[in-house]
Design a protein around this motif. Structure first.
Motif, PDB file in Angstrom:
ATOM      1  N   HIS A 160       8.032  -6.198  12.120  1.00 51.43           N
ATOM      2  CA  HIS A 160       8.979  -6.991  11.344  1.00 51.43           C
ATOM      3  C   HIS A 160       8.782  -8.475  11.624  1.00 51.43           C
ATOM      4  CE1 HIS A 160      11.919  -3.510  10.479  1.00 51.43           C
ATOM      5  NE2 HIS A 160      10.885  -2.989  11.124  1.00 51.43           N
ATOM      6  N   THR A 161       8.949  -9.290  10.594  1.00 48.28           N
ATOM      7  CA  THR A 161       8.862 -10.737  10.754  1.00 48.28           C
ATOM      8  C   THR A 161       9.818 -11.387   9.772  1.00 48.28           C
ATOM      9  OG1 THR A 161       7.282 -12.596  10.956  1.00 48.28           O
ATOM     10  CG2 THR A 161       7.023 -11.150   9.055  1.00 48.28           C
ATOM     11  N   PRO A 162      10.375 -12.561  10.107  1.00 49.91           N
ATOM     12  CA  PRO A 162      11.273 -13.229   9.163  1.00 49.91           C
ATOM     13  C   PRO A 162      10.590 -13.492   7.827  1.00 49.91           C
ATOM     14  CG  PRO A 162      11.479 -14.203  11.329  1.00 49.91           C
ATOM     15  CD  PRO A 162      10.315 -13.259  11.405  1.00 49.91           C
ATOM     16  N   GLU A 163      11.301 -13.194   6.754  1.00 53.07           N
ATOM     17  CA  GLU A 163      10.749 -13.429   5.426  1.00 53.07           C
ATOM     18  C   GLU A 163      10.703 -14.926   5.146  1.00 53.07           C
ATOM     19  OE1 GLU A 163      13.362 -11.400   2.766  1.00 53.07           O
ATOM     20  OE2 GLU A 163      14.862 -12.996   2.751  1.00 53.07           O
ATOM     21  N   LEU A 164       9.817 -15.312   4.239  1.00 50.59           N
ATOM     22  CA  LEU A 164       9.669 -16.720   3.880  1.00 50.59           C
ATOM     23  C   LEU A 164      10.819 -17.119   2.967  1.00 50.59           C
ATOM     24  CD1 LEU A 164       5.828 -16.710   3.183  1.00 50.59           C
ATOM     25  CD2 LEU A 164       7.022 -17.380   5.292  1.00 50.59           C
ATOM     26  N   THR A 165      11.611 -18.062   3.430  1.00 52.65           N
ATOM     27  CA  THR A 165      12.811 -18.473   2.706  1.00 52.65           C
ATOM     28  C   THR A 165      12.724 -19.890   2.155  1.00 52.65           C
ATOM     29  OG1 THR A 165      13.789 -19.274   4.768  1.00 52.65           O
ATOM     30  CG2 THR A 165      14.243 -16.983   4.145  1.00 52.65           C
TER      31      THR A 165
END
Length: 382
Positions: free
Chosen positions: A273-278
């Motif tokens: 899991h990785t933070p989505e591009l926002t």
């Protein structure tokens, strides 16, 4: 038309004819004070990252009424700037970072440089700078590497770090995009990031400061984002931590990234899991490569918003098995400890995780030509 050649590790792509044609447009003026073989050898002996530079630099100028002109390689040296130069007052600048790697046959390769070129163009759009064509970016890097070929280090895990950058060079005071811009590439020999083996780092999760905010410049690789990270980085270091991790500027709830690296979690079910591009997170080239490699390993890959509370609970309950950060300089950095004002947690047993090490090894093997480049990521520069 892109052609291919055989590398000892498998097929990889060389530069296109269009890029080579642009490379031929660069005039090369060699320095009158080149480093001697002895001086260069001394500087290449365990260089500290970003402190030693090669003899030359590549440069292209831009004027609003002419476009990109005057492609050249010249002596590395100070830039002469008028005190009113726009970048000094309004921060209109962007940069990139990539590496050139020497392979066993003596050839020199870059890892996905066209992705750095595309990101530079996106950063340029956000900072109201002109977009440099991808082929010009690639040609500038190639010509500089060929000119300073002797500066590419050969020690294990060493590389020639390339720093392309662009800035507003017009001298004026006024809040508007500049009509004159300079693009340069400089090169710095770099030794192994982890001398003596890969070491886990400790991370302070900062709930007070933010690297960037919604609608800001977080997705652009510009100096202002890094300047904003320096104070919290200093405060984290004063607490005994190696790096700082930032939360989102809108809600102060979700993980975003470290000062200069993206972050990944490996869950107990093997998923990644990785933070989505926002829009406020930098889209790292290493990040996108890891997403592809993790999928190749059969892992479920999830890009999503990750609350800090979920991470903390996952570390304490064993749901989160590994945490690592990634970027050009360190490639993959294992995280052994995360802490904030209300928590302090060890990641697993505090040692690098199995997938963390495997992904790092696979990436570096591709970069140094030790394993087949099945995705065609490498580009031969020299």
């Amino acid at each position: 038309m892109t052609s291919t050649t055989e590398n000892t590790a498998g097929p990889a792509t060389i530069l296109s004819e269009d890029i080579e044609e642009i490379a031929d447009l660069f005039s090369v003026t060699l320095t009158d004070t080149p480093a001697s073989d002895e001086e260069r050898a001394k500087k290449l002996d365990s260089p500290k990252f970003g402190t030693v530079f090669t003899d030359h630099m590549a440069r292209i100028s831009w004027r609003r009424d002419e476009g990109w002109v005057h492609r050249r390689v010249q002596k590395y040296g100070p830039l002469q700037l008028d005190p009113a130069t726009a970048v000094l007052h309004y921060g209109q600048e962007i940069f990139e970072g990539l590496k050139a790697y020497q392979h066993a046959d003596g050839s020199v390769w870059a890892f996905r440089p066209e992705e750095n070129a595309a990101r530079l163009a996106r950063s340029a759009h956000r900072l109201a700078l002109p977009a440099l064509p991808v082929d010009d970016f690639m040609a500038a890097c190639a010509v500089l590497v060929r000119t300073d070929r002797a500066w590419v280090p050969t020690a294990p895990d060493s590389s020639l770090y390339l720093r392309p950058f662009m800035f507003a060079s017009e001298p004026f005071l006024g809040v508007r995009p500049a009509d004159e811009v300079q693009f340069l590439v400089i090169a710095s020999p770099s030794g192994a990031y982890f001398a003596g083996g890969v070491k886990p780092v400790s991370i302070w999760v900062d709930a007070e400061y933010h690297r960037a905010g919604p609608g800001g410049t977080g997705a652009a690789k510009c100096g202002g984002n890094y300047a904003a990270s320096l104070l919290p980085q200093m405060e984290a270091a004063a607490k005994g931590f190696d790096q700082v991790c930032f939360l989102d500027g809108g809600s102060n709830v979700y993980l975003e990234e470290l000062g200069g690296m993206n972050v990944f979690l490996v869950m107990d079910d093997g998923s990644v899991h990785t933070p989505e591009l926002t829009g406020s997170i930098l889209e790292g080239v290493t990040r996108s490569s890891i997403l592809r490699l993790a999928a190749d390993h059969g892992r479920d890959v999830v890009e999503r918003r990750i609350p800090l509370t979920e991470l903390v609970e996952g570390l304490k309950g064993g749901r989160v098995a590994e945490v690592f950060a990634c970027g050009t300089a360190a490639v993959v950095t294992p995280v052994g400890r995360l802490a904030g004002e209300t928590f302090d947690a060890t990641v697993g047993d505090g040692q690098p995780g199995e997938l963390t090490i495997a992904i790092r090894q696979e990436l570096t093997d591709i970069q140094y030509g030790r394993t087949p480049d099945r995705h065609g990521w490498m580009r031969r520069l020299a």
